[in-house]
Design an enzyme around this catalytic site. Structure first.
Site, PDB file in Angstrom:
ATOM      1  N   ASP A  60      -2.527  -8.500  -7.224  1.00  0.00           N
ATOM      2  CA  ASP A  60      -2.045  -9.111  -5.975  1.00  0.00           C
ATOM      3  C   ASP A  60      -2.904 -10.305  -5.570  1.00  0.00           C
ATOM      4  O   ASP A  60      -3.601 -10.265  -4.556  1.00  0.00           O
ATOM      5  CB  ASP A  60      -1.974  -8.072  -4.851  1.00  0.00           C
ATOM      6  CG  ASP A  60      -3.322  -7.477  -4.518  1.00  0.00           C
ATOM      7  OD1 ASP A  60      -4.187  -7.460  -5.407  1.00  0.00           O
ATOM      8  OD2 ASP A  60      -3.526  -7.052  -3.363  1.00  0.00           O
ATOM      9  N   HIS A  80       0.815  -1.219   0.000  1.00  0.00           N
ATOM     10  CA  HIS A  80       0.000   0.000   0.000  1.00  0.00           C
ATOM     11  C   HIS A  80       0.850   1.271   0.000  1.00  0.00           C
ATOM     12  O   HIS A  80       0.442   2.297  -0.540  1.00  0.00           O
ATOM     13  CB  HIS A  80      -0.983  -0.034   1.169  1.00  0.00           C
ATOM     14  CG  HIS A  80      -2.020  -1.109   0.993  1.00  0.00           C
ATOM     15  ND1 HIS A  80      -2.590  -1.793   2.044  1.00  0.00           N
ATOM     16  CD2 HIS A  80      -2.568  -1.637  -0.140  1.00  0.00           C
ATOM     17  CE1 HIS A  80      -3.458  -2.679   1.562  1.00  0.00           C
ATOM     18  NE2 HIS A  80      -3.452  -2.603   0.249  1.00  0.00           N
TER      19      HIS A  80
END
Length: 295
Positions: free
Chosen positions: A167, A19
């Site tokens: 992901d 992130h």
């Protein structure tokens, strides 16, 4: 294939790396006026309760976001990440963790588009409900379909600017090959897009092969690339763990491979990775690597 739930791992060290990198990329890509399309291939539920049953079962956030929460003198990028998570919480204690869909949406402008793919039925319902509360209309689309094929119809985007975040859980061994195939196909469809792939670093041949194969792909396509890896502990499984006397270790390390990265990303990660390794270390094996090529 539906046993993996990101809720167990929300806010862990892999999320910190993923992130933080995502925020840096989006901050850069949203500086240009032209619209940006973001495709998130494995979106999850979007928001996670860190005090809920799933997260407290493994308590991985204790060795992730919570280690950064009170840290001082963070570099600008890590501070941006901590501030982003804090923005989703009304109190000083972090109870809600935003997944990539919500981090991305928070950084997008009105004319940008976000496509979220999620196949898990429960997570798809949660994600749809969470996104509906944002009241952002057509800016965000939630799709219950296989993203490895699904991204094809959105590339190239009308605006000719896109970020693909990939992901998967890699619970299925075939995910490694499918990621590689999707990136290869995407680069042919849209060579100037930015492609960010998260991967676990575990004692499995496919996991070690993936970044190497992505490098080869990028180099053959004549594209620049960046590979950041963060290790927080040893991956060795002891005899006691094998016999079930000790808990098997969780994920020891992970990486972010970015094709066509923003030119500022390398310097930002050069500052952030040493701090991540120091703050998130679980044993003396902690460390990081940052490589780039294809310029």
């Amino acid at each position: 294939m539906f046993s993996y739930r990101h809720a167990f791992h929300a806010g862990n060290h892999a999320d910190v790396l993923k992130h933080t990198t995502l925020i840096a990329i989006l901050q850069y890509l949203t500086q240009k006026d032209a619209a940006l399309a973001v495709l998130d291939t494995h979106a999850g539920a979007g928001l996670y309760r860190l005090d809920g049953d799933y997260a407290t079962t493994s308590a991985e956030s204790n060795e992730g976001i919570f280690r950064l929460e009170g840290a001082e003198n963070l570099c600008p990028l890590l501070q941006d990440y901590v501030d982003m998570v804090a923005a989703f919480n009304h109190s000083t204690t972090v109870k809600v963790y935003p997944g990539s869909p919500f981090i991305t949406q928070r950084l997008l402008r009105e004319h940008d588009k976000l496509k979220l793919f999620e196949l898990h039925p429960t997570d798809f319902r949660s994600l749809s409900g969470n996104i509906a509360q944002l009241k952002v209309g057509r800016q965000v689309q939630v799709l219950m379909e296989d993203s490895f094929d699904g991204v094809k119809k959105f590339l190239p985007p009308p605006s000719r600017r896109a970020l693909v975040l990939c992901d998967p859980s890699y619970e299925l061994k075939s995910d490694y090959g499918r990621v590689q195939d999707m990136v290869a196909d995407s680069l042919q469809r849209f060579p100037t897009g930015t492609y960010a792939v998260w991967y676990p670093i575990i004692p499995r041949q496919e996991a070690h092969d993936l970044p190497r194969r992505l490098k080869t792909l990028a180099n053959k396509a004549g594209k620049s690339w960046l590979n950041a890896e963060l290790t927080v502990k040893s991956s060795k499984i002891t005899a006691a763990m094998r016999q079930g006397e000790e808990k098997r270790p969780g994920l020891p390390a992970s990486g972010m491979f970015v094709i066509n990265p923003p030119y500022v990303l390398q310097d930002q990660l050069k500052q952030a990775l040493p701090q991540m390794a120091e703050l998130l270390q679980q044993d003396s094996n902690a460390g990081y690597t940052l490589e780039s090529g294809g310029h």
